[in-house]
Design a protein around this motif. Structure first.
Motif, PDB file in Angstrom:
ATOM      1  N   TRP A  13       0.826  -1.218   0.000  1.00 53.49           N
ATOM      2  CA  TRP A  13       0.000   0.000   0.000  1.00 53.49           C
ATOM      3  C   TRP A  13       0.854   1.260   0.000  1.00 53.49           C
ATOM      4  O   TRP A  13       0.323   2.357  -0.086  1.00 53.49           O
ATOM      5  CB  TRP A  13      -0.920   0.010   1.225  1.00 53.49           C
ATOM      6  N   LYS A  14       2.151   1.108   0.196  1.00 55.70           N
ATOM      7  CA  LYS A  14       3.049   2.275   0.279  1.00 55.70           C
ATOM      8  C   LYS A  14       2.514   3.256   1.345  1.00 55.70           C
ATOM      9  O   LYS A  14       1.997   2.799   2.358  1.00 55.70           O
ATOM     10  CB  LYS A  14       3.212   2.922  -1.094  1.00 55.70           C
ATOM     11  N   MET A  15       2.546   4.563   1.071  1.00 57.88           N
ATOM     12  CA  MET A  15       2.101   5.529   2.092  1.00 57.88           C
ATOM     13  C   MET A  15       0.624   5.903   1.851  1.00 57.88           C
ATOM     14  O   MET A  15       0.256   7.075   1.826  1.00 57.88           O
ATOM     15  CB  MET A  15       2.997   6.778   2.063  1.00 57.88           C
ATOM     16  N   ILE A 174       7.087  -0.058 -12.492  1.00 61.06           N
ATOM     17  CA  ILE A 174       6.382   0.241 -11.230  1.00 61.06           C
ATOM     18  C   ILE A 174       5.579   1.532 -11.349  1.00 61.06           C
ATOM     19  O   ILE A 174       6.144   2.599 -11.588  1.00 61.06           O
ATOM     20  CB  ILE A 174       7.374   0.325 -10.047  1.00 61.06           C
ATOM     21  N   GLY A 175       4.282   1.391 -11.203  1.00 60.58           N
ATOM     22  CA  GLY A 175       3.398   2.555 -11.196  1.00 60.58           C
ATOM     23  C   GLY A 175       3.317   3.288 -12.523  1.00 60.58           C
ATOM     24  O   GLY A 175       2.829   4.416 -12.585  1.00 60.58           O
ATOM     25  N   THR A 176       3.796   2.666 -13.598  1.00 60.89           N
ATOM     26  CA  THR A 176       3.836   3.357 -14.893  1.00 60.89           C
ATOM     27  C   THR A 176       2.779   2.850 -15.869  1.00 60.89           C
ATOM     28  O   THR A 176       2.545   3.476 -16.891  1.00 60.89           O
ATOM     29  CB  THR A 176       5.214   3.124 -15.563  1.00 60.89           C
ATOM     30  N   GLY A 214       4.944  -4.818 -10.846  1.00 59.71           N
ATOM     31  CA  GLY A 214       5.131  -3.738 -11.822  1.00 59.71           C
ATOM     32  C   GLY A 214       3.876  -3.596 -12.653  1.00 59.71           C
ATOM     33  O   GLY A 214       3.704  -4.323 -13.632  1.00 59.71           O
ATOM     34  N   SER A 215       2.973  -2.714 -12.215  1.00 59.67           N
ATOM     35  CA  SER A 215       1.722  -2.444 -12.953  1.00 59.67           C
ATOM     36  C   SER A 215       0.879  -3.691 -13.196  1.00 59.67           C
ATOM     37  O   SER A 215       0.271  -3.829 -14.258  1.00 59.67           O
ATOM     38  CB  SER A 215       2.033  -1.721 -14.267  1.00 59.67           C
ATOM     39  N   VAL A 216       0.861  -4.582 -12.215  1.00 56.78           N
ATOM     40  CA  VAL A 216      -0.038  -5.741 -12.325  1.00 56.78           C
ATOM     41  C   VAL A 216      -1.465  -5.239 -12.079  1.00 56.78           C
ATOM     42  O   VAL A 216      -1.701  -4.426 -11.182  1.00 56.78           O
ATOM     43  CB  VAL A 216       0.329  -6.827 -11.281  1.00 56.78           C
TER      44      VAL A 216
HETATM   45  C1  PEP Z   1       5.250  -1.739  -6.168  1.00 58.85           C
HETATM   46  O1  PEP Z   1       5.433  -0.584  -5.803  1.00 58.85           O
HETATM   47  O2  PEP Z   1       5.770  -2.677  -5.538  1.00 58.85           O
HETATM   48  C2  PEP Z   1       4.424  -1.981  -7.349  1.00 58.85           C
HETATM   49  C3  PEP Z   1       4.506  -3.129  -7.937  1.00 58.85           C
HETATM   50  O3  PEP Z   1       3.611  -0.945  -7.746  1.00 58.85           O
HETATM   51  P1  PEP Z   1       2.551  -0.966  -8.964  1.00 58.85           P
HETATM   52  O4  PEP Z   1       1.775  -2.244  -8.873  1.00 58.85           O
HETATM   53  O5  PEP Z   1       1.696   0.237  -8.713  1.00 58.85           O
HETATM   54  O6  PEP Z   1       3.345  -0.873 -10.228  1.00 58.85           O
END
Ligand code: PEP
Length: 253
Positions: A13-15, A174-176, A214-216
Protein backbone atom coordinates in the motif's frame (compact mmCIF):
# COMPACT_ATOMS: atom_id res chain seq x y z
CA UNK A 1 -1.16 -27.54 -0.33
CA UNK A 2 2.33 -26.80 0.98
CA UNK A 3 3.16 -23.16 1.68
CA UNK A 4 5.67 -23.16 -1.19
CA UNK A 5 3.15 -24.32 -3.78
CA UNK A 6 0.46 -21.84 -2.82
CA UNK A 7 0.30 -18.73 -5.02
CA UNK A 8 1.38 -15.63 -3.11
CA UNK A 9 -0.10 -12.16 -3.64
CA UNK A 10 1.28 -9.27 -1.63
CA UNK A 11 -0.30 -5.81 -1.45
CA UNK A 12 2.14 -2.95 -1.03
CA UNK A 13 0.00 0.00 0.00
CA UNK A 14 3.05 2.27 0.28
CA UNK A 15 2.10 5.53 2.09
CA UNK A 16 -1.62 5.05 1.36
CA UNK A 17 -4.42 5.63 2.26
CA UNK A 18 -4.43 8.86 4.24
CA UNK A 19 -6.75 7.76 7.08
CA UNK A 20 -7.14 4.65 9.23
CA UNK A 21 -10.85 4.59 8.41
CA UNK A 22 -10.08 4.33 4.68
CA UNK A 23 -7.51 1.62 5.40
CA UNK A 24 -10.13 -0.38 7.31
CA UNK A 25 -12.61 -0.01 4.43
CA UNK A 26 -10.08 -1.22 1.84
CA UNK A 27 -8.95 -4.06 4.10
CA UNK A 28 -12.54 -5.22 4.68
CA UNK A 29 -13.20 -5.04 0.94
CA UNK A 30 -10.18 -7.23 0.24
CA UNK A 31 -11.22 -9.61 3.02
CA UNK A 32 -14.64 -10.05 1.40
CA UNK A 33 -13.30 -10.34 -2.14
CA UNK A 34 -10.63 -12.88 -1.26
CA UNK A 35 -12.47 -15.22 1.11
CA UNK A 36 -13.40 -17.71 -1.64
CA UNK A 37 -9.83 -18.07 -2.83
CA UNK A 38 -8.45 -20.29 -0.14
CA UNK A 39 -5.59 -21.72 -2.21
CA UNK A 40 -3.78 -18.37 -2.26
CA UNK A 41 -1.69 -16.69 0.42
CA UNK A 42 -2.67 -13.02 0.55
CA UNK A 43 -0.53 -10.53 2.45
CA UNK A 44 -1.39 -6.88 3.06
CA UNK A 45 1.51 -4.51 3.76
CA UNK A 46 -0.11 -1.26 4.96
CA UNK A 47 1.62 1.77 6.46
CA UNK A 48 3.12 0.63 9.79
CA UNK A 49 0.81 2.84 11.85
CA UNK A 50 -2.26 0.89 10.67
CA UNK A 51 -0.96 -2.63 11.35
CA UNK A 52 -2.23 -3.02 14.91
CA UNK A 53 -5.77 -1.93 14.02
CA UNK A 54 -5.92 -4.00 10.82
CA UNK A 55 -4.69 -7.05 12.74
CA UNK A 56 -7.99 -6.92 14.65
CA UNK A 57 -9.84 -7.36 11.34
CA UNK A 58 -7.97 -10.53 10.40
CA UNK A 59 -10.19 -12.82 12.48
CA UNK A 60 -11.95 -15.45 10.36
CA UNK A 61 -9.63 -14.78 7.41
CA UNK A 62 -6.34 -16.16 6.25
CA UNK A 63 -5.10 -12.67 5.36
CA UNK A 64 -1.57 -12.08 6.66
CA UNK A 65 0.05 -8.74 7.41
CA UNK A 66 3.33 -7.46 6.05
CA UNK A 67 5.64 -4.53 6.73
CA UNK A 68 7.10 -2.36 3.99
CA UNK A 69 10.45 -2.05 5.74
CA UNK A 70 12.25 -2.87 8.97
CA UNK A 71 15.38 -2.02 10.89
CA UNK A 72 17.94 -4.84 11.23
CA UNK A 73 18.49 -4.29 14.94
CA UNK A 74 16.12 -5.40 17.69
CA UNK A 75 16.10 -2.13 19.67
CA UNK A 76 18.21 0.93 20.31
CA UNK A 77 18.93 4.49 19.31
CA UNK A 78 17.47 4.49 15.79
CA UNK A 79 15.09 7.43 15.61
CA UNK A 80 12.04 6.83 13.44
CA UNK A 81 12.68 3.13 12.88
CA UNK A 82 10.77 -0.07 13.71
CA UNK A 83 12.31 -3.37 14.72
CA UNK A 84 11.26 -6.86 13.75
CA UNK A 85 10.07 -7.86 17.26
CA UNK A 86 7.93 -4.70 17.32
CA UNK A 87 6.46 -5.50 13.91
CA UNK A 88 5.85 -9.12 14.88
CA UNK A 89 4.08 -8.08 18.06
CA UNK A 90 1.82 -5.86 15.94
CA UNK A 91 0.93 -8.85 13.75
CA UNK A 92 3.43 -8.90 10.89
CA UNK A 93 4.77 -12.12 9.37
CA UNK A 94 6.15 -10.87 6.01
CA UNK A 95 8.65 -8.05 5.52
CA UNK A 96 9.30 -6.30 2.20
CA UNK A 97 13.00 -5.46 1.92
CA UNK A 98 14.89 -3.34 -0.60
CA UNK A 99 11.92 -1.93 -2.51
CA UNK A 100 13.23 0.30 -5.30
CA UNK A 101 11.58 3.31 -3.66
CA UNK A 102 13.77 2.65 -0.61
CA UNK A 103 16.90 1.85 -2.61
CA UNK A 104 16.36 5.25 -4.26
CA UNK A 105 16.55 6.83 -0.79
CA UNK A 106 19.97 5.30 -0.25
CA UNK A 107 19.29 1.74 0.95
CA UNK A 108 22.41 -0.23 0.01
CA UNK A 109 22.93 -3.91 -0.81
CA UNK A 110 24.78 -4.29 2.49
CA UNK A 111 21.90 -2.87 4.50
CA UNK A 112 19.44 -5.06 2.59
CA UNK A 113 21.48 -8.15 3.43
CA UNK A 114 21.43 -7.26 7.15
CA UNK A 115 17.67 -6.75 7.03
CA UNK A 116 17.16 -10.11 5.30
CA UNK A 117 19.21 -11.92 7.95
CA UNK A 118 17.37 -10.12 10.77
CA UNK A 119 13.99 -10.93 9.21
CA UNK A 120 14.78 -14.64 9.08
CA UNK A 121 16.13 -14.56 12.63
CA UNK A 122 12.84 -12.93 13.64
CA UNK A 123 10.95 -15.86 12.06
CA UNK A 124 9.33 -13.76 9.33
CA UNK A 125 9.34 -14.22 5.57
CA UNK A 126 11.71 -11.87 3.72
CA UNK A 127 10.34 -10.45 0.47
CA UNK A 128 13.43 -9.13 -1.31
CA UNK A 129 12.83 -6.70 -4.17
CA UNK A 130 15.22 -6.62 -7.12
CA UNK A 131 14.90 -4.88 -10.45
CA UNK A 132 16.62 -2.80 -13.09
CA UNK A 133 15.97 0.87 -13.84
CA UNK A 134 16.17 0.40 -17.59
CA UNK A 135 16.87 -2.41 -20.06
CA UNK A 136 19.63 -2.47 -22.67
CA UNK A 137 19.52 -4.65 -25.77
CA UNK A 138 22.73 -6.45 -24.77
CA UNK A 139 21.08 -7.73 -21.58
CA UNK A 140 23.60 -6.12 -19.23
CA UNK A 141 20.77 -5.50 -16.79
CA UNK A 142 20.93 -9.18 -15.90
CA UNK A 143 24.28 -8.56 -14.16
CA UNK A 144 22.64 -6.00 -11.91
CA UNK A 145 19.92 -8.48 -10.91
CA UNK A 146 22.59 -11.10 -10.21
CA UNK A 147 24.51 -8.67 -8.03
CA UNK A 148 21.36 -7.64 -6.11
CA UNK A 149 20.41 -11.28 -5.43
CA UNK A 150 23.90 -12.36 -4.39
CA UNK A 151 24.19 -9.40 -2.02
CA UNK A 152 20.73 -9.87 -0.50
CA UNK A 153 20.60 -13.63 0.05
CA UNK A 154 24.21 -14.81 -0.31
CA UNK A 155 24.55 -15.18 3.48
CA UNK A 156 21.26 -17.04 4.02
CA UNK A 157 21.46 -20.64 5.21
CA UNK A 158 20.10 -23.06 2.64
CA UNK A 159 17.62 -24.44 5.18
CA UNK A 160 15.99 -20.98 5.50
CA UNK A 161 15.30 -20.41 1.81
CA UNK A 162 11.65 -21.42 2.21
CA UNK A 163 11.24 -18.13 4.02
CA UNK A 164 12.73 -16.06 1.21
CA UNK A 165 10.69 -14.58 -1.63
CA UNK A 166 12.35 -12.71 -4.50
CA UNK A 167 10.10 -10.02 -5.96
CA UNK A 168 11.29 -9.10 -9.44
CA UNK A 169 10.17 -5.51 -9.90
CA UNK A 170 11.61 -3.71 -12.91
CA UNK A 171 11.62 -0.04 -11.92
CA UNK A 172 10.39 1.01 -15.36
CA UNK A 173 7.20 -1.00 -14.75
CA UNK A 174 6.38 0.24 -11.23
CA UNK A 175 3.40 2.56 -11.20
CA UNK A 176 3.84 3.36 -14.89
CA UNK A 177 1.29 1.08 -16.54
CA UNK A 178 4.16 -0.39 -18.58
CA UNK A 179 3.98 -4.03 -17.51
CA UNK A 180 6.79 -6.45 -18.37
CA UNK A 181 5.79 -8.95 -21.05
CA UNK A 182 5.18 -12.60 -20.27
CA UNK A 183 8.49 -13.36 -22.03
CA UNK A 184 10.34 -10.76 -19.90
CA UNK A 185 8.91 -12.30 -16.73
CA UNK A 186 9.54 -15.89 -17.80
CA UNK A 187 13.17 -15.19 -18.78
CA UNK A 188 13.86 -13.28 -15.58
CA UNK A 189 12.40 -15.90 -13.26
CA UNK A 190 14.51 -18.57 -14.99
CA UNK A 191 17.57 -16.35 -14.62
CA UNK A 192 16.84 -15.79 -10.92
CA UNK A 193 16.48 -19.55 -10.37
CA UNK A 194 19.81 -20.07 -12.16
CA UNK A 195 21.56 -17.56 -9.89
CA UNK A 196 20.04 -19.23 -6.82
CA UNK A 197 21.10 -22.68 -8.09
CA UNK A 198 24.68 -21.40 -8.46
CA UNK A 199 24.60 -19.82 -4.99
CA UNK A 200 22.99 -22.82 -3.28
CA UNK A 201 21.82 -25.83 -5.30
CA UNK A 202 18.72 -26.93 -7.20
CA UNK A 203 16.73 -27.79 -4.07
CA UNK A 204 17.65 -24.49 -2.48
CA UNK A 205 16.60 -22.60 -5.61
CA UNK A 206 13.29 -24.47 -5.76
CA UNK A 207 12.48 -23.40 -2.22
CA UNK A 208 12.67 -19.69 -3.05
CA UNK A 209 9.43 -18.25 -4.38
CA UNK A 210 9.76 -15.72 -7.20
CA UNK A 211 6.99 -13.19 -7.70
CA UNK A 212 6.57 -10.29 -10.13
CA UNK A 213 5.63 -6.67 -9.47
CA UNK A 214 5.13 -3.74 -11.82
CA UNK A 215 1.72 -2.44 -12.95
CA UNK A 216 -0.04 -5.74 -12.33
CA UNK A 217 -3.80 -5.30 -12.71
CA UNK A 218 -7.04 -7.24 -13.03
CA UNK A 219 -6.54 -7.59 -16.80
CA UNK A 220 -2.92 -8.73 -17.09
CA UNK A 221 -2.59 -10.89 -13.95
CA UNK A 222 -3.91 -14.14 -15.40
CA UNK A 223 -1.59 -14.29 -18.41
CA UNK A 224 1.48 -13.21 -16.43
CA UNK A 225 0.77 -15.84 -13.81
CA UNK A 226 -0.15 -18.72 -16.09
CA UNK A 227 2.64 -18.21 -18.65
CA UNK A 228 5.30 -16.31 -16.67
CA UNK A 229 6.34 -19.23 -14.46
CA UNK A 230 6.11 -17.14 -11.29
CA UNK A 231 4.63 -17.88 -7.85
CA UNK A 232 2.54 -14.72 -7.58
CA UNK A 233 2.62 -10.94 -7.46
CA UNK A 234 3.65 -7.88 -5.50
CA UNK A 235 0.98 -5.30 -6.26
CA UNK A 236 1.07 -1.55 -5.61
CA UNK A 237 -1.65 0.66 -7.12
CA UNK A 238 -4.22 -2.06 -7.81
CA UNK A 239 -3.99 -3.38 -4.24
CA UNK A 240 -5.82 -0.29 -2.98
CA UNK A 241 -8.85 -1.20 -5.09
CA UNK A 242 -10.57 -4.19 -3.46
CA UNK A 243 -12.47 -5.22 -6.60
CA UNK A 244 -9.36 -5.18 -8.84
CA UNK A 245 -7.21 -6.79 -6.17
CA UNK A 246 -9.84 -9.50 -5.70
CA UNK A 247 -9.62 -10.23 -9.45
CA UNK A 248 -5.83 -10.53 -9.23
CA UNK A 249 -6.20 -13.03 -6.38
CA UNK A 250 -8.80 -14.93 -8.40
CA UNK A 251 -6.41 -15.02 -11.39
CA UNK A 252 -3.72 -16.89 -9.43
CA UNK A 253 -5.96 -19.03 -7.25
C1 PEP B 1 5.25 -1.74 -6.17
O1 PEP B 1 5.43 -0.58 -5.80
O2 PEP B 1 5.77 -2.68 -5.54
C2 PEP B 1 4.42 -1.98 -7.35
C3 PEP B 1 4.51 -3.13 -7.94
O3 PEP B 1 3.61 -0.95 -7.75
P1 PEP B 1 2.55 -0.97 -8.96
O4 PEP B 1 1.77 -2.24 -8.87
O5 PEP B 1 1.70 0.24 -8.71
O6 PEP B 1 3.35 -0.87 -10.23
Amino acid sequence: MSQLKRPLVIANWKMNPVTLQEAKTIFTGIKNNSKKFLETTVVIAPPTLYITELKKLTTKTSLALGAQNTHFDVKGAYTGEHSIPQLVEAGVSYIIIGHSERRQQGETDELISRKVMATLKGKCTAVVCVGEKTRDTQGNFYSLIEQQIKAAVGEVQKSRLKDVVIAYEPIWAIGTGATATVADVMEMQLFIKKILTKLFDRTGARNVRVIYGGSVNADNAKELFVSGGINGFLVGGASLKPVDFGKIIQAVN
